[in-house]
Design an enzyme around this catalytic site. Structure first.
Site, PDB file in Angstrom:
ATOM      1  N   HIS A 135      -0.997  -1.247  -4.279  1.00  0.00           N
ATOM      2  CA  HIS A 135      -2.831  -1.406  -3.272  1.00  0.00           C
ATOM      3  C   HIS A 135      -2.509   0.342  -3.117  1.00  0.00           C
ATOM      4  O   HIS A 135      -2.087   1.314  -3.188  1.00  0.00           O
ATOM      5  CB  HIS A 135      -2.604  -1.346  -2.511  1.00  0.00           C
ATOM      6  CG  HIS A 135      -3.530  -1.673  -1.340  1.00  0.00           C
ATOM      7  ND1 HIS A 135      -4.494  -2.676  -1.369  1.00  0.00           N
ATOM      8  CD2 HIS A 135      -4.018  -0.672  -0.225  1.00  0.00           C
ATOM      9  CE1 HIS A 135      -5.170  -2.135  -0.580  1.00  0.00           C
ATOM     10  NE2 HIS A 135      -4.855  -1.254  -0.095  1.00  0.00           N
TER      11      HIS A 135
ATOM     12  N   MET B 127      -9.466   7.681  -0.254  1.00  0.00           N
ATOM     13  CA  MET B 127     -10.062   8.147   0.383  1.00  0.00           C
ATOM     14  C   MET B 127     -11.211  10.254   0.037  1.00  0.00           C
ATOM     15  O   MET B 127     -10.517  10.495  -0.829  1.00  0.00           O
ATOM     16  CB  MET B 127      -9.284   8.110   1.763  1.00  0.00           C
ATOM     17  CG  MET B 127      -9.159   6.898   2.209  1.00  0.00           C
ATOM     18  SD  MET B 127      -8.234   7.126   3.409  1.00  0.00           S
ATOM     19  CE  MET B 127      -7.166   5.775   3.857  1.00  0.00           C
TER      20      MET B 127
ATOM     21  N   SER C 242       0.783  -0.932  -0.413  1.00  0.00           N
ATOM     22  CA  SER C 242       0.167  -0.432   0.078  1.00  0.00           C
ATOM     23  C   SER C 242       1.001   1.096  -0.195  1.00  0.00           C
ATOM     24  O   SER C 242       1.638   1.288   0.816  1.00  0.00           O
ATOM     25  CB  SER C 242      -0.874   0.617   1.454  1.00  0.00           C
ATOM     26  OG  SER C 242      -1.500   1.564   1.642  1.00  0.00           O
TER      27      SER C 242
ATOM     28  N   HIS D 232      -8.229   0.088  -3.634  1.00  0.00           N
ATOM     29  CA  HIS D 232      -8.922  -0.162  -2.140  1.00  0.00           C
ATOM     30  C   HIS D 232      -9.669   1.017  -1.879  1.00  0.00           C
ATOM     31  O   HIS D 232      -9.713   1.865  -1.618  1.00  0.00           O
ATOM     32  CB  HIS D 232      -8.535  -0.339  -1.321  1.00  0.00           C
ATOM     33  CG  HIS D 232      -8.784  -0.534   0.001  1.00  0.00           C
ATOM     34  ND1 HIS D 232      -8.470  -0.391   1.093  1.00  0.00           N
ATOM     35  CD2 HIS D 232     -10.171  -0.885   0.544  1.00  0.00           C
ATOM     36  CE1 HIS D 232      -9.169  -1.028   2.242  1.00  0.00           C
ATOM     37  NE2 HIS D 232     -10.314  -0.652   1.884  1.00  0.00           N
TER      38      HIS D 232
ATOM     39  N   ASP E 122      -5.168   2.871  -1.892  1.00  0.00           N
ATOM     40  CA  ASP E 122      -6.282   3.491  -0.816  1.00  0.00           C
ATOM     41  C   ASP E 122      -6.671   4.491  -0.701  1.00  0.00           C
ATOM     42  O   ASP E 122      -6.047   5.460  -1.071  1.00  0.00           O
ATOM     43  CB  ASP E 122      -5.712   3.987   0.337  1.00  0.00           C
ATOM     44  CG  ASP E 122      -5.322   2.273   1.723  1.00  0.00           C
ATOM     45  OD1 ASP E 122      -5.634   1.512   0.581  1.00  0.00           O
ATOM     46  OD2 ASP E 122      -3.596   2.397   1.150  1.00  0.00           O
TER      47      ASP E 122
ATOM     48  N   ASP F  14      -5.572  -6.570   5.211  1.00  0.00           N
ATOM     49  CA  ASP F  14      -5.295  -5.133   5.314  1.00  0.00           C
ATOM     50  C   ASP F  14      -5.723  -4.560   6.094  1.00  0.00           C
ATOM     51  O   ASP F  14      -6.004  -3.987   7.114  1.00  0.00           O
ATOM     52  CB  ASP F  14      -6.406  -4.109   4.099  1.00  0.00           C
ATOM     53  CG  ASP F  14      -5.742  -3.015   3.479  1.00  0.00           C
ATOM     54  OD1 ASP F  14      -4.394  -2.857   4.117  1.00  0.00           O
ATOM     55  OD2 ASP F  14      -6.476  -2.901   3.115  1.00  0.00           O
TER      56      ASP F  14
ATOM     57  N   MET G  60     -10.912  -5.673   6.306  1.00  0.00           N
ATOM     58  CA  MET G  60      -9.780  -5.595   7.383  1.00  0.00           C
ATOM     59  C   MET G  60      -9.816  -5.555   8.643  1.00  0.00           C
ATOM     60  O   MET G  60      -9.880  -5.570   9.046  1.00  0.00           O
ATOM     61  CB  MET G  60     -10.786  -3.999   6.500  1.00  0.00           C
ATOM     62  CG  MET G  60     -11.123  -3.189   5.821  1.00  0.00           C
ATOM     63  SD  MET G  60      -9.644  -2.667   5.189  1.00  0.00           S
ATOM     64  CE  MET G  60      -8.717  -1.697   5.845  1.00  0.00           C
TER      65      MET G  60
ATOM     66  N   MET H 160     -12.524   3.211  -0.557  1.00  0.00           N
ATOM     67  CA  MET H 160     -12.719   3.650   0.961  1.00  0.00           C
ATOM     68  C   MET H 160     -13.635   5.473   0.595  1.00  0.00           C
ATOM     69  O   MET H 160     -13.392   6.343   1.178  1.00  0.00           O
ATOM     70  CB  MET H 160     -12.172   4.100   1.807  1.00  0.00           C
ATOM     71  CG  MET H 160     -11.136   2.719   2.364  1.00  0.00           C
ATOM     72  SD  MET H 160      -9.662   2.369   3.523  1.00  0.00           S
ATOM     73  CE  MET H 160      -8.692   2.920   1.865  1.00  0.00           C
TER      74      MET H 160
HETATM   75  C1  DX5 Z   1      -5.605   1.852   5.574  1.00  0.00           C
HETATM   76  C2  DX5 Z   1      -5.962   1.224   4.954  1.00  0.00           C
HETATM   77  C3  DX5 Z   1      -4.774   0.492   4.160  1.00  0.00           C
HETATM   78  C4  DX5 Z   1      -3.036   0.757   5.337  1.00  0.00           C
HETATM   79  C5  DX5 Z   1      -2.422  -0.258   5.195  1.00  0.00           C
HETATM   80  O1  DX5 Z   1      -7.263   3.147   5.505  1.00  0.00           O
HETATM   81  O2  DX5 Z   1      -6.611   0.676   3.529  1.00  0.00           O
HETATM   82  O3  DX5 Z   1      -4.175  -0.203   2.891  1.00  0.00           O
HETATM   83  O4  DX5 Z   1      -2.579   2.094   4.414  1.00  0.00           O
HETATM   84  O5  DX5 Z   1      -1.031  -0.084   5.741  1.00  0.00           O
HETATM   85  P1  DX5 Z   1      -0.576  -0.463   7.211  1.00  0.00           P
HETATM   86  O6  DX5 Z   1       0.215  -1.605   6.122  1.00  0.00           O
HETATM   87  O7  DX5 Z   1       0.636   0.735   7.678  1.00  0.00           O
HETATM   88  O8  DX5 Z   1      -1.378  -0.754   7.998  1.00  0.00           O
HETATM   89 ZN    ZN Z   2      -5.848  -0.602   1.462  1.00  0.00          ZN
END
Ligand code: DX5
Ligand code: ZN
Length: 217
Positions: free
Chosen positions: A30, A34, A6, A63, A32, A170, A134, A65
């Site tokens: 990956h 948001m 990620s 991903h 993220d 994740d 998650m 969110m």
């Molecule tokens: C959290 C994200 C994850 C995060 C994982 O909301 O969806 O993908 O970046 O990172 P670490 O390994 O730092 O928890």
């Molecule tokens: Zn993620």
């Protein structure tokens, strides 16, 4: 094991170089996405993902969110190997999100927050290619792994039976717990801070493979 770094904690001023440094040692990247509404944080959206999509040949694991995954999915320029994952708790219905993602010709994934009952995703297991469990509350990298996630991964493995979806996990994963996550039944491990906050991300990726019991160099 498949590894999906990620980039949430990478240096965004040189994101392409940061990815290129580890690209031969990993299976996906990956992203993220948001929206500041579904989660209390804002990151990036289709323009960033689409511009990197043209430069990197690895599959993308995106991903979402965000509250309206069915509405925003068509803005991502994705191919057959890419995965677009939405949350079962988002405002759009899971059926709408899955069909919007299928229409793009990529692989649909479904995810759930740590406290959402697993029963909420069960009706969709025949329709998705990927379930993202998650193991932290979504929103931020660098949080602590929630150990009760291991039981959820095991339960999901049992539910899978002969279905073909992959189980991805994740949040909060590093060399100390990666083996436990795999032993519980994960196929894909998402790792952020343990790679991109390390002084040498490439060395950190190697350490993860070693800890997983599959050294790569
Ligand atoms: C959290 C994200 C994850 C995060 C994982 O909301 O969806 O993908 O970046 O990172 P670490 O390994 O730092 O928890
Ligand atoms: Zn993620």
């Amino acid at each position: 094991m498949q590894l999906s770094p990620s980039i949430l904690n990478a240096d965004f001023s040189c994101l392409l170089e940061a990815i290129e440094r580890i690209v031969d040692l990993v299976d996906y990247i990956h992203f993220d996405v948001m929206d500041g509404s579904f989660v209390p944080n804002l990151t990036f959206g289709p323009p960033l993902v689409n511009s990197l999509r043209k430069k990197i040949s690895l599959p993308f694991d995106i991903h979402l969110m965000i509250d309206r995954p069915a509405f925003y999915a068509p803005y991502f320029q994705v191919g057959p190997e890419d995965v677009l994952t939405f949350h079962v708790e988002a405002l759009d219905s899971p059926h709408e999100a899955i069909s919007a993602i299928r229409k793009l010709g990529c692989r649909p994934g479904i995810s759930l927050r740590p406290r959402t009952p697993l029963s909420l995703v069960l009706p969709y297991l025949d329709l998705v290619d990927w379930v993202l469990v998650m193991s932290v509350e979504p929103g931020f990298g660098g949080q602590k792994f929630m150990p009760e996630s291991l039981e959820r991964i095991r339960a999901l493995c049992k539910e899978r039976g002969s279905r073909g979806f992959l189980i991805a996990v994740d949040g909060g994963i590093g060399p100390d717990n990666i083996r436990a996550v795999l032993d519980a039944g994960a196929d894909v491990v998402v790792v952020g801070a343990a790679i991109f906050r390390a002084p040498d991300p490439r060395e950190a990726v190697r350490r993860l493979w070693e800890a997983a019991g599959h050294p790569r160099s």
